[in-house]
Scaffold this active site. Sequence first.
Site, PDB file in Angstrom:
ATOM      1  N   GLU A 114      12.696  -6.393 -48.113  1.00 26.23           N
ATOM      2  CA  GLU A 114      13.437  -7.645 -48.129  1.00 26.23           C
ATOM      3  C   GLU A 114      12.895  -8.589 -49.200  1.00 26.23           C
ATOM      4  O   GLU A 114      11.712  -8.561 -49.515  1.00 26.23           O
ATOM      5  CB  GLU A 114      13.320  -8.324 -46.756  1.00 26.23           C
ATOM      6  CG  GLU A 114      13.993  -7.493 -45.677  1.00 26.23           C
ATOM      7  CD  GLU A 114      13.823  -8.057 -44.272  1.00 26.23           C
ATOM      8  OE1 GLU A 114      14.683  -7.753 -43.430  1.00 26.23           O
ATOM      9  OE2 GLU A 114      12.852  -8.767 -44.005  1.00 26.23           O
ATOM     10  N   CYS A 127      10.975 -14.898 -53.163  1.00 29.40           N
ATOM     11  CA  CYS A 127       9.806 -14.230 -52.583  1.00 29.40           C
ATOM     12  C   CYS A 127      10.070 -12.721 -52.641  1.00 29.40           C
ATOM     13  O   CYS A 127      11.019 -12.223 -52.036  1.00 29.40           O
ATOM     14  CB  CYS A 127       9.658 -14.729 -51.145  1.00 29.40           C
ATOM     15  SG  CYS A 127       8.345 -13.959 -50.230  1.00 29.40           S
ATOM     16  N   CYS A 134       2.686  -1.916 -45.162  1.00 32.10           N
ATOM     17  CA  CYS A 134       1.437  -2.425 -45.734  1.00 32.10           C
ATOM     18  C   CYS A 134       0.265  -1.857 -44.953  1.00 32.10           C
ATOM     19  O   CYS A 134       0.288  -1.824 -43.728  1.00 32.10           O
ATOM     20  CB  CYS A 134       1.407  -3.950 -45.663  1.00 32.10           C
ATOM     21  SG  CYS A 134      -0.081  -4.667 -46.381  1.00 32.10           S
ATOM     22  N   CYS A 138      -2.986  -6.595 -41.041  1.00 33.14           N
ATOM     23  CA  CYS A 138      -3.339  -7.904 -40.490  1.00 33.14           C
ATOM     24  C   CYS A 138      -2.658  -8.027 -39.122  1.00 33.14           C
ATOM     25  O   CYS A 138      -1.482  -7.682 -38.967  1.00 33.14           O
ATOM     26  CB  CYS A 138      -2.895  -9.022 -41.423  1.00 33.14           C
ATOM     27  SG  CYS A 138      -3.614  -8.859 -43.063  1.00 33.14           S
ATOM     28  N   CYS A 141       0.756 -10.008 -38.548  1.00 28.95           N
ATOM     29  CA  CYS A 141       1.858  -9.820 -39.514  1.00 28.95           C
ATOM     30  C   CYS A 141       2.795  -8.695 -39.082  1.00 28.95           C
ATOM     31  O   CYS A 141       2.344  -7.595 -38.760  1.00 28.95           O
ATOM     32  CB  CYS A 141       1.268  -9.524 -40.884  1.00 28.95           C
ATOM     33  SG  CYS A 141       2.505  -9.169 -42.136  1.00 28.95           S
ATOM     34  N   GLY A 183       4.233  -6.258 -48.135  1.00 31.82           N
ATOM     35  CA  GLY A 183       3.232  -5.501 -48.878  1.00 31.82           C
ATOM     36  C   GLY A 183       2.141  -6.343 -49.491  1.00 31.82           C
ATOM     37  O   GLY A 183       2.217  -7.567 -49.532  1.00 31.82           O
ATOM     38  N   GLU A 184       1.112  -5.655 -49.931  1.00 30.03           N
ATOM     39  CA  GLU A 184      -0.032  -6.306 -50.579  1.00 30.03           C
ATOM     40  C   GLU A 184       0.095  -6.045 -52.090  1.00 30.03           C
ATOM     41  O   GLU A 184      -0.122  -4.921 -52.547  1.00 30.03           O
ATOM     42  CB  GLU A 184      -1.325  -5.708 -50.001  1.00 30.03           C
ATOM     43  CG  GLU A 184      -2.590  -6.016 -50.761  1.00 30.03           C
ATOM     44  CD  GLU A 184      -2.810  -7.497 -51.060  1.00 30.03           C
ATOM     45  OE1 GLU A 184      -2.819  -8.307 -50.121  1.00 30.03           O
ATOM     46  OE2 GLU A 184      -2.980  -7.844 -52.242  1.00 30.03           O
ATOM     47  N   SER A 215       0.114 -13.353 -54.216  1.00 31.59           N
ATOM     48  CA  SER A 215      -0.637 -13.677 -53.001  1.00 31.59           C
ATOM     49  C   SER A 215      -1.354 -12.422 -52.501  1.00 31.59           C
ATOM     50  O   SER A 215      -0.747 -11.361 -52.377  1.00 31.59           O
ATOM     51  CB  SER A 215       0.331 -14.181 -51.922  1.00 31.59           C
ATOM     52  OG  SER A 215      -0.348 -14.353 -50.700  1.00 31.59           O
ATOM     53  N   SER A 236      -4.758 -15.341 -48.876  1.00 31.53           N
ATOM     54  CA  SER A 236      -4.548 -15.540 -47.441  1.00 31.53           C
ATOM     55  C   SER A 236      -5.907 -15.617 -46.773  1.00 31.53           C
ATOM     56  O   SER A 236      -6.606 -14.612 -46.661  1.00 31.53           O
ATOM     57  CB  SER A 236      -3.735 -14.373 -46.863  1.00 31.53           C
ATOM     58  OG  SER A 236      -2.470 -14.341 -47.479  1.00 31.53           O
ATOM     59  N   LEU A 237      -6.281 -16.809 -46.360  1.00 32.63           N
ATOM     60  CA  LEU A 237      -7.618 -17.009 -45.783  1.00 32.63           C
ATOM     61  C   LEU A 237      -7.581 -16.670 -44.283  1.00 32.63           C
ATOM     62  O   LEU A 237      -8.243 -15.752 -43.829  1.00 32.63           O
ATOM     63  CB  LEU A 237      -8.060 -18.459 -46.031  1.00 32.63           C
ATOM     64  CG  LEU A 237      -9.492 -18.808 -45.653  1.00 32.63           C
ATOM     65  CD1 LEU A 237     -10.485 -18.020 -46.477  1.00 32.63           C
ATOM     66  CD2 LEU A 237      -9.736 -20.305 -45.829  1.00 32.63           C
ATOM     67  N   ASN A 238      -6.831 -17.452 -43.564  1.00 30.50           N
ATOM     68  CA  ASN A 238      -6.507 -17.119 -42.157  1.00 30.50           C
ATOM     69  C   ASN A 238      -7.676 -16.965 -41.200  1.00 30.50           C
ATOM     70  O   ASN A 238      -7.510 -16.475 -40.079  1.00 30.50           O
ATOM     71  CB  ASN A 238      -5.648 -15.845 -42.082  1.00 30.50           C
ATOM     72  CG  ASN A 238      -4.367 -15.971 -42.865  1.00 30.50           C
ATOM     73  OD1 ASN A 238      -3.952 -17.082 -43.188  1.00 30.50           O
ATOM     74  ND2 ASN A 238      -3.733 -14.864 -43.186  1.00 30.50           N
ATOM     75  N   ASN A 312       4.525 -17.629 -37.270  1.00 32.90           N
ATOM     76  CA  ASN A 312       5.902 -17.293 -36.903  1.00 32.90           C
ATOM     77  C   ASN A 312       5.849 -16.169 -35.891  1.00 32.90           C
ATOM     78  O   ASN A 312       5.371 -15.074 -36.200  1.00 32.90           O
ATOM     79  CB  ASN A 312       6.694 -16.866 -38.132  1.00 32.90           C
ATOM     80  CG  ASN A 312       6.925 -18.028 -39.064  1.00 32.90           C
ATOM     81  OD1 ASN A 312       7.389 -19.088 -38.647  1.00 32.90           O
ATOM     82  ND2 ASN A 312       6.561 -17.860 -40.322  1.00 32.90           N
ATOM     83  N   CYS A 355       7.689 -16.240 -43.184  1.00 30.82           N
ATOM     84  CA  CYS A 355       6.469 -15.480 -43.462  1.00 30.82           C
ATOM     85  C   CYS A 355       6.125 -14.568 -42.301  1.00 30.82           C
ATOM     86  O   CYS A 355       6.106 -15.000 -41.162  1.00 30.82           O
ATOM     87  CB  CYS A 355       5.275 -16.405 -43.612  1.00 30.82           C
ATOM     88  SG  CYS A 355       5.328 -17.407 -45.036  1.00 30.82           S
TER      89      CYS A 355
HETATM   90  N1  SAH Z   1       0.101  -9.334 -48.577  1.00 32.62           N
HETATM   91  C1  SAH Z   1       0.021 -10.605 -49.189  1.00 32.62           C
HETATM   92  C2  SAH Z   1       1.369 -11.236 -49.393  1.00 32.62           C
HETATM   93  C3  SAH Z   1       2.381 -11.069 -48.310  1.00 32.62           C
HETATM   94  S1  SAH Z   1       2.060 -11.885 -46.787  1.00 32.62           S
HETATM   95  C4  SAH Z   1      -0.899 -11.508 -48.395  1.00 32.62           C
HETATM   96  O1  SAH Z   1      -1.277 -11.159 -47.298  1.00 32.62           O
HETATM   97  O2  SAH Z   1      -1.250 -12.559 -48.937  1.00 32.62           O
HETATM   98  C5  SAH Z   1       2.473 -13.569 -47.185  1.00 32.62           C
HETATM   99  C6  SAH Z   1       1.845 -14.614 -46.293  1.00 32.62           C
HETATM  100  O3  SAH Z   1       2.426 -14.574 -44.992  1.00 32.62           O
HETATM  101  C7  SAH Z   1       0.346 -14.448 -46.088  1.00 32.62           C
HETATM  102  O4  SAH Z   1      -0.346 -15.645 -46.380  1.00 32.62           O
HETATM  103  C8  SAH Z   1       0.205 -14.128 -44.608  1.00 32.62           C
HETATM  104  O5  SAH Z   1      -1.007 -14.630 -44.100  1.00 32.62           O
HETATM  105  C9  SAH Z   1       1.419 -14.831 -44.028  1.00 32.62           C
HETATM  106  N2  SAH Z   1       1.867 -14.313 -42.741  1.00 32.62           N
HETATM  107  C10 SAH Z   1       1.899 -13.022 -42.358  1.00 32.62           C
HETATM  108  N3  SAH Z   1       2.398 -12.935 -41.104  1.00 32.62           N
HETATM  109  C11 SAH Z   1       2.677 -14.192 -40.696  1.00 32.62           C
HETATM  110  C12 SAH Z   1       3.241 -14.734 -39.511  1.00 32.62           C
HETATM  111  N4  SAH Z   1       3.623 -13.971 -38.489  1.00 32.62           N
HETATM  112  N5  SAH Z   1       3.408 -16.079 -39.438  1.00 32.62           N
HETATM  113  C13 SAH Z   1       3.057 -16.859 -40.484  1.00 32.62           C
HETATM  114  N6  SAH Z   1       2.550 -16.400 -41.631  1.00 32.62           N
HETATM  115  C14 SAH Z   1       2.352 -15.072 -41.746  1.00 32.62           C
HETATM  116 FE1  SF4 Z   2      -0.055  -6.851 -45.553  1.00 35.00          FE
HETATM  117 FE2  SF4 Z   2      -0.068  -9.464 -46.276  1.00 35.00          FE
HETATM  118 FE3  SF4 Z   2       0.977  -8.637 -43.893  1.00 35.00          FE
HETATM  119 FE4  SF4 Z   2      -1.644  -8.552 -44.272  1.00 35.00          FE
HETATM  120  S1  SF4 Z   2      -0.368 -10.420 -44.255  1.00 35.00           S
HETATM  121  S2  SF4 Z   2      -0.399  -6.923 -43.352  1.00 35.00           S
HETATM  122  S3  SF4 Z   2      -1.759  -7.994 -46.416  1.00 35.00           S
HETATM  123  S4  SF4 Z   2       1.726  -8.125 -45.933  1.00 35.00           S
END
Ligand code: SAH
Ligand code: SF4
Length: 390
Positions: A114, A127, A134, A138, A141, A183-184, A215, A236-238, A312, A355
Site C-alpha cells: 500500500e 508514503c 517486514c 516490531c 506494527c 517494510g524497512e 524512516s 523510530s525510537l519508540n 493506532n 501508521c
Molecule cells: N520500517 C520503518 C518505516 C515504516 S513504519 C520504520 O519502522 O521506521 C513507519 C512508522 O510507523 C514507524 O515510526 C513506526 O514506529 C510507526 N508505527 C508502526 N506501527 C504503528 C502503529 N500501530 N501505530 C502507530 N504508529 C505505528
Molecule cells: Fe517493520 Fe517499521 Fe513495522 Fe517495525 S515499524 S515491523 S520496521 S514496518
Amino acid sequence: MFNAYESDLSTLEPQFTQTTTPTGKVNFYSMTLEDLKGFLKGRGKEQFRAQQIFKWVYDERVTDVESMSNLSKAFRAELPEIMSFDLPPVLKHLKSVDGTQKFLFDMKEGNSVEAVLIPSEDRLTLCLSSEVGCNMACKFCFTGKQKLKRRLTTEEIVGQFMQVHDRLGEGQRISNIVFMGMGEPLDNPEAVFKSIEVLQNPFGMMLSRRKITVSTSGLVPQIKLVANARVRLAVSLNGSNDDIRSKVMPINKKYPLKELLEACKEFCDQTKDKITFEYVLLKGVTDQLEHAREVVRLLKHVPSKINIIPFNEHPGSGFERPSDEQIEKFHTELIRLGAHVLLRRTMGRDIFAACGQLTTVTDRPETMDISNSKIGSTNERHFSSGQLSL
Ligand code: SAH
Ligand code: SF4
C-alpha cells in the site's frame, strides 16, 4: 542479514543494473538516468537520447514510443522491442473522509503493498512501501506481523509514485515522499536509493532531496547510506531505554540505543541536518512522564525533532492507545523540557491507512466508520500539527 549491503552500497555511484521482464525487456522505471545511458550505449545509441526519453516519460507522461517525436523512426520501432513501461497495477483506491487516499498495488504472485497520499495545508506527501511484509517484527506494527515476503524492486517503488501521480487532480503535485509505508527501507537499500535517484532527477520527477525522508527502525550500518544520498532521516525510537525498546522493537537487541544514537550523531555531523525521531505512544508501556524525561535526556546531543504518534490500534496487537488526556500530558511534558515536538495527527484511520495499519492481509473490512469515534474527533482538535511534518 543486516550487514548484507554494507560493503557494496557504501557509495551509491550510479551503476548500470536493470530488471528484465519475463519477455526479456528491460523495465524503464528500473533505471536511473545513468543506467539508461549505459543501456543505450550498449546498443550503439547516443547517450543524450536517455534525457529525451526521461523527459517524455516523466515530464510529459508519454510512454507510447511512437509519439516520442524527437527519436528517429528506426529507434522508435526498436525501443518497444527492448523496453517496457509497465507499472504495478492499482487493485484498490480508497479515499478517507479526511482527504487521505490509500492505494493498494498488485506486486504479483499474490503480493500487494500500500501507498498513502496525505494532503496538508502546504504539502502533498506520499508514503511509499519498500517491502512486502517486514522482518523487523516490531510488536506494535501490523506490517511487522507478516514476515518479509519480498523486497520491492526499483520499478515497483518508482511505480507506486507514478501511479499515484497519474491519478492526481488538476494542478496537484506530490511535494514530499516518505518511506514510512510497509517494510524497512534500509533492509532494501539498493532499490530504495535507486528509486530516490530516479525521482529526484531533474529530467525525472524533480523532487528535492530535502523533501524525501527515509524512516528506519534503526539499522545502524545502513544509516550512512541516507547521509550519502543527501535525503532526510527519521528514526523510530519508540522506547526511552534499552529495556523498553528491546521489548517492543527486537532490532534494539542487535543495535542498542548507544550504537543507534552514535550513528545518529554522525549523521547530523555529516549532513548538518536534524533527525526526526518517531515515538509511538503505547498505553502503560511508553506513555509515562518519566519516559518523556528519558527521551529528552537521550536525545540531548542529537539535533532532532520528536514526532509523537498515538498508537493506532489493530486487532490482536496486545497494545492500547493512551487516553487523549495522557497523550496531551506527554506532549506537554516534552514541550516543558524544551524538546521540539510534533503530535502527529492521525489520518486515514477509516480506510486503515494510518501508521502501522498497512498490510497485505485482506481479512479485515476495507473501511471502518469513525464518525462516532471519540479518538477520531478529539484528534482533530488537539492535533493541529500536520501529519508527517518533517
Ligand atoms: N520500517 C520503518 C518505516 C515504516 S513504519 C520504520 O519502522 O521506521 C513507519 C512508522 O510507523 C514507524 O515510526 C513506526 O514506529 C510507526 N508505527 C508502526 N506501527 C504503528 C502503529 N500501530 N501505530 C502507530 N504508529 C505505528
Ligand atoms: Fe517493520 Fe517499521 Fe513495522 Fe517495525 S515499524 S515491523 S520496521 S514496518
